[in-house]
Design an enzyme around this catalytic site. Structure first.
Site, PDB file in Angstrom:
ATOM      1  CB  ALA A   1     -37.935 -90.788  -1.393  1.00  8.23           C
ATOM      2  CB  ALA A   2     -39.094 -96.594  -0.348  1.00 13.39           C
ATOM      3  N   GLY A   3     -37.221 -96.119  -2.810  1.00 10.83           N
ATOM      4  CA  GLY A   3     -36.230 -96.587  -3.793  1.00 10.83           C
ATOM      5  C   GLY A   3     -35.008 -95.683  -3.810  1.00 10.83           C
ATOM      6  CG  ASP A   4     -35.422 -91.730  -4.959  1.00 11.23           C
ATOM      7  OD1 ASP A   4     -35.169 -92.390  -5.981  1.00 11.23           O
ATOM      8  OD2 ASP A   4     -36.324 -90.871  -4.913  1.00 11.23           O
TER       9      ASP A   4
HETATM   10  O1  RIB Z   1     -38.679 -91.163  -6.229  1.00 15.03           O
HETATM   11  C1  RIB Z   1     -39.460 -90.155  -5.648  1.00 15.03           C
HETATM   12  C2  RIB Z   1     -39.311 -88.888  -6.410  1.00 15.03           C
HETATM   13  O2  RIB Z   1     -39.861 -89.048  -7.701  1.00 15.03           O
HETATM   14  C3  RIB Z   1     -40.044 -87.709  -5.817  1.00 15.03           C
HETATM   15  O3  RIB Z   1     -39.286 -87.000  -4.870  1.00 15.03           O
HETATM   16  C4  RIB Z   1     -40.433 -86.888  -7.026  1.00 15.03           C
HETATM   17  O4  RIB Z   1     -39.804 -85.664  -7.111  1.00 15.03           O
HETATM   18  C5  RIB Z   1     -40.118 -87.774  -8.234  1.00 15.03           C
HETATM   19  O5  RIB Z   1     -38.981 -87.394  -8.867  1.00 15.03           O
END
Ligand code: RIB
Length: 297
Positions: free
Chosen positions: A247-250
């Site tokens: 989730a760093a990218g998120d």
């Molecule tokens: O980018 C990370 C995410 O990728 C995780 O939370 C997982 O659910 C996948 O969708």
């Protein structure tokens, strides 16, 4: 009234095993811990945009099951508008099986479930919401036709459209031409550009394919981005003790969207997003790792 950031994307429940190393095919590895947390690229980005101070509406689809219910309760606590999240009996809520190695690297397998039920019609019936958004943020964990429908609406109403092309897949020029800011990592950029090249060359190539601005995230090397004049700027990475890069990218994308929605320049937005992403890798899990804006001062 503050205009909304509309995030369109996936909901997953992440099941995380901490392992000494990522298992090779056929290998069984004994783990050292297990967690269940809220995840999904769409949901993670919605949470990041909200924790960055944005007003977020999230368009997604969950199953009619306990995972779906827990996800909605979690987003409501994050002050995310959940009125546009569809519930389906056709499939269970999405699940991601994640291994996190001692090095902080991960491997992820997603069972999309209800995410595959977010249809173009679900976007079309919310055209007004998209038309009035300050920015629309999408990824690729829901059907591509759904993303293409959203892109069409973004262009129609001149709403900035941020596409985080993850998980990686080839995209048509007709979609790329509708993107205001494309945010691949290096591997995604290579796949989309169809060449192996330096990040700067990849960015130039993607701009020539119709994307307005490109930001390529480079992990601990930071990011490069194209400015309005298509000049390329490298923003160095911030040193961080990585325990989990999930989730760093998120986090980067959610912060980027919130900053753009707040009227910040691309440079300012990328700088804060880079800072937030660096902090996220020092913590375990997807949504639990996303920082609040006050932590970045
Ligand atoms: O980018 C990370 C995410 O990728 C995780 O939370 C997982 O659910 C996948 O969708």
């Amino acid at each position: 009234m503050k205009k909304k950031i509309v995030v369109i994307g996936s909901v997953n429940i992440d099941m995380i095993a901490k392992v000494p190393h990522i298992p090779a095919p056929g290998e069984t590895v004994l783990g050292t811990g297990f967690f269940t947390v809220q995840g999904g690229k769409g949901a993670n980005q919605a949470v990041a945009a909200s924790r960055a101070g944005g007003e977020v509406s999230f368009l997604a689809c969950v199953g009619e099951d306990s995972f779906g219910k827990e996800a909605l309760e979690a987003y409501a606590k994050e002050k995310i508008d959940i009125a546009y999240i569809k519930k389906t009996a056709k499939a269970p809520t999405g699940v991601a099986l994640i291994n996190v190695a001692a090095s902080g690297e991960n491997s992820i397998a997603v069972a999309p479930g209800a995410n595959s039920q977010l249809m173009p019609d679900d976007i079309l019936k919310n055209e007004k919401l998209l038309a009035n958004a300050s920015v629309i943020l999408v990824q690729l964990e829901v059907p591509l036709e759904t993303i293409e429908t959203a892109a069409g609406i973004a262009v129609k109403y001149k709403v900035p459209f941020i596409l985080n092309p993850a998980p990686a897949q080839k995209l048509e020029a007709s979609l790329l031409g509708k993107v205001t800011i494309l945010t691949p990592n290096e591997q995604e950029a290579e796949l989309l550009a169809g060449i192996k090249a330096s990040p700067a060359e990849l960015a130039t190539r993607l701009v020539s394919m119709g994307v307005k601005s490109v930001i390529i995230t480079l992990g601990k090397e930071g990011a490069i981005y194209t400015s309005n004049e298509q000049e390329i700027t490298h923003l160095p990475g911030i040193k961080a003790e990585a325990v989990d890069t999930t989730a760093a990218g998120d986090t980067f994308n959610g912060y980027l969207a919130a900053e753009i929605a707040a009227g910040k320049s691309l440079k300012q937005a990328v700088e804060l997003a880079n800072k937030a992403a660096a902090l996220s890798v020092t913590r375990m899990g997807a949504q639990p790792s996303v920082p609040f804006k006050a932590e970045l001062d």
